[in-house]
Design a protein around this motif. Structure first.
Motif, PDB file in Angstrom:
ATOM      1  N   LEU A  14       1.021  -1.288  -0.089  1.00 40.50           N
ATOM      2  CA  LEU A  14       0.115   0.074  -0.303  1.00 40.50           C
ATOM      3  C   LEU A  14       0.937   0.846  -0.113  1.00 40.50           C
ATOM      4  O   LEU A  14       0.380   2.214  -1.209  1.00 40.50           O
ATOM      5  CB  LEU A  14      -0.460   0.260   1.054  1.00 40.50           C
ATOM      6  N   GLU A  15       2.459   0.848   0.619  1.00 39.51           N
ATOM      7  CA  GLU A  15       2.708   2.203   0.826  1.00 39.51           C
ATOM      8  C   GLU A  15       3.570   3.078  -0.790  1.00 39.51           C
ATOM      9  O   GLU A  15       3.414   3.885  -0.783  1.00 39.51           O
ATOM     10  CB  GLU A  15       3.895   2.323   1.934  1.00 39.51           C
ATOM     11  N   ASP A  16       4.017   1.248  -1.076  1.00 39.94           N
ATOM     12  CA  ASP A  16       4.454   1.779  -2.871  1.00 39.94           C
ATOM     13  C   ASP A  16       2.812   2.823  -3.417  1.00 39.94           C
ATOM     14  O   ASP A  16       3.625   3.369  -4.300  1.00 39.94           O
ATOM     15  CB  ASP A  16       4.209   0.156  -3.624  1.00 39.94           C
ATOM     16  N   THR A  21       1.497   7.379  -5.905  1.00 37.33           N
ATOM     17  CA  THR A  21       0.639   8.781  -6.145  1.00 37.33           C
ATOM     18  C   THR A  21       0.481   9.889  -6.343  1.00 37.33           C
ATOM     19  O   THR A  21       0.636  11.250  -6.442  1.00 37.33           O
ATOM     20  CB  THR A  21      -0.556   8.176  -5.571  1.00 37.33           C
ATOM     21  N   ASN A  22       1.323   9.726  -4.277  1.00 38.00           N
ATOM     22  CA  ASN A  22       2.313  11.345  -4.454  1.00 38.00           C
ATOM     23  C   ASN A  22       3.119  11.615  -5.578  1.00 38.00           C
ATOM     24  O   ASN A  22       3.007  12.723  -5.643  1.00 38.00           O
ATOM     25  CB  ASN A  22       2.917  11.121  -2.818  1.00 38.00           C
ATOM     26  N   ILE A  33       3.127  16.129  -0.960  1.00 40.28           N
ATOM     27  CA  ILE A  33       3.405  14.511   0.570  1.00 40.28           C
ATOM     28  C   ILE A  33       4.084  13.956   1.359  1.00 40.28           C
ATOM     29  O   ILE A  33       4.994  13.410  -0.112  1.00 40.28           O
ATOM     30  CB  ILE A  33       1.645  13.712   0.603  1.00 40.28           C
ATOM     31  N   GLN A  34       4.779  14.384   2.155  1.00 39.25           N
ATOM     32  CA  GLN A  34       6.118  13.432   2.666  1.00 39.25           C
ATOM     33  C   GLN A  34       5.761  12.038   2.989  1.00 39.25           C
ATOM     34  O   GLN A  34       5.109  12.175   4.253  1.00 39.25           O
ATOM     35  CB  GLN A  34       6.955  13.679   2.737  1.00 39.25           C
ATOM     36  N   LYS A  35       6.989  11.023   2.725  1.00 41.74           N
ATOM     37  CA  LYS A  35       6.335   9.804   3.965  1.00 41.74           C
ATOM     38  C   LYS A  35       7.403  10.249   4.847  1.00 41.74           C
ATOM     39  O   LYS A  35       8.552  10.565   4.611  1.00 41.74           O
ATOM     40  CB  LYS A  35       6.799   8.748   3.354  1.00 41.74           C
ATOM     41  N   SER A  61       5.394   7.151  16.562  1.00 43.67           N
ATOM     42  CA  SER A  61       5.422   7.948  15.017  1.00 43.67           C
ATOM     43  C   SER A  61       4.593   8.309  15.782  1.00 43.67           C
ATOM     44  O   SER A  61       2.983   7.672  16.178  1.00 43.67           O
ATOM     45  CB  SER A  61       5.662   7.041  14.069  1.00 43.67           C
ATOM     46  N   THR A  62       4.382   9.746  14.684  1.00 44.05           N
ATOM     47  CA  THR A  62       2.609  10.120  14.498  1.00 44.05           C
ATOM     48  C   THR A  62       1.655   9.581  12.965  1.00 44.05           C
ATOM     49  O   THR A  62       0.751   8.781  13.446  1.00 44.05           O
ATOM     50  CB  THR A  62       2.554  11.724  14.719  1.00 44.05           C
ATOM     51  N   VAL A  63       1.867   9.909  12.441  1.00 42.45           N
ATOM     52  CA  VAL A  63       1.497   8.996  11.457  1.00 42.45           C
ATOM     53  C   VAL A  63       2.204   8.648   9.764  1.00 42.45           C
ATOM     54  O   VAL A  63       3.836   9.381   9.850  1.00 42.45           O
ATOM     55  CB  VAL A  63       0.158  10.693  10.289  1.00 42.45           C
ATOM     56  N   ASP A  64       1.816   8.206   9.054  1.00 39.86           N
ATOM     57  CA  ASP A  64       2.456   7.740   7.794  1.00 39.86           C
ATOM     58  C   ASP A  64       3.176   9.151   6.684  1.00 39.86           C
ATOM     59  O   ASP A  64       4.169   8.860   6.177  1.00 39.86           O
ATOM     60  CB  ASP A  64       2.117   6.646   7.066  1.00 39.86           C
ATOM     61  N   TYR A  65       2.207   9.848   6.717  1.00 36.87           N
ATOM     62  CA  TYR A  65       2.391  11.038   5.649  1.00 36.87           C
ATOM     63  C   TYR A  65       1.991  12.556   5.899  1.00 36.87           C
ATOM     64  O   TYR A  65       0.697  12.635   6.658  1.00 36.87           O
ATOM     65  CB  TYR A  65       1.031  10.564   4.338  1.00 36.87           C
TER      66      TYR A  65
END
Length: 177
Positions: A14-16, A21-22, A33-35, A61-65
């Motif tokens: 999913l991250e790929d 998309t980003n 948008i940054q990872k 960690s906070t969020v992925d993006y």
């Protein structure tokens, strides 16, 4: 409109798909948008390959993006679910707190949730996630189901934007007024 399987990316995570998309959003000047990497401290390093073989996470960690879309701050987490039930233990209290504070500052927070068994992705607005979280905190179920997810928030693929979540952000903005 196509499915992710028809894009030749069956083995991708999913991250790929989101990262791809980003990149498309950035190239089209639609958003930046940054990872967010999770900070780690290496414990053991294989000297021959220079790979980290053992490490621990430095902090929560906070969020992925995180980033901005047309001047609007956005943050989100990417989650996969192989069953029709998503356990809320896959989201941590500090993440909920961060997303809540992010929204209080005028940003948009959400989850991109991929039900792998159905090959369907959904945008889960923070207020809906917060509702499931509150239900759990009040002694209710510690998960939510595929059937509880509003199918109107389904994310589609569009050209090389394999997780085209900008449409859902626009829908989220429209309902906020």
């Amino acid at each position: 409109m196509g499915t992710w399987n028809t894009r030749g990316l069956r083995g991708s995570t999913l991250e790929d798909l989101i990262n791809h998309t980003n990149d498309s959003y950035r190239e089209r000047k639609l958003g930046l948008i940054q990872k967010i990497p999770t900070p780690i401290t290496p414990i053991e390093i294989d000297k021959s390959s220079r790979h980290i073989t053992l490490a621990y996470f430095d902090q929560k960690s906070t969020v992925d993006y995180i980033g901005t879309v047309q001047g609007i701050p956005v943050c989100f987490d990417a989650k996969e679910c192989s069953m029709k039930t998503f356990p809320l233990q896959n989201i941590h209290p500090h993440q909920i707190q961060f997303m809540r504070e992010f929204e209080e500052q005028g940003g948009i927070a959400f989850i991109i949730l991929y039900f792998t068994g159905m090959d369907e992705m959904y945008y889960l607005p923070f207020d809906q996630l917060a509702g499931f979280w509150k239900r759990m905190e009040e002694g209710g179920r510690k998960s939510f189901t595929y059937d509880e997810v509003d199918k109107g928030w389904k994310i589609r693929a569009h050209r090389d934007m394999l997780v085209h979540y900008l449409e859902a952000i626009q829908k989220d903005l429209d309902r906020r007024g």
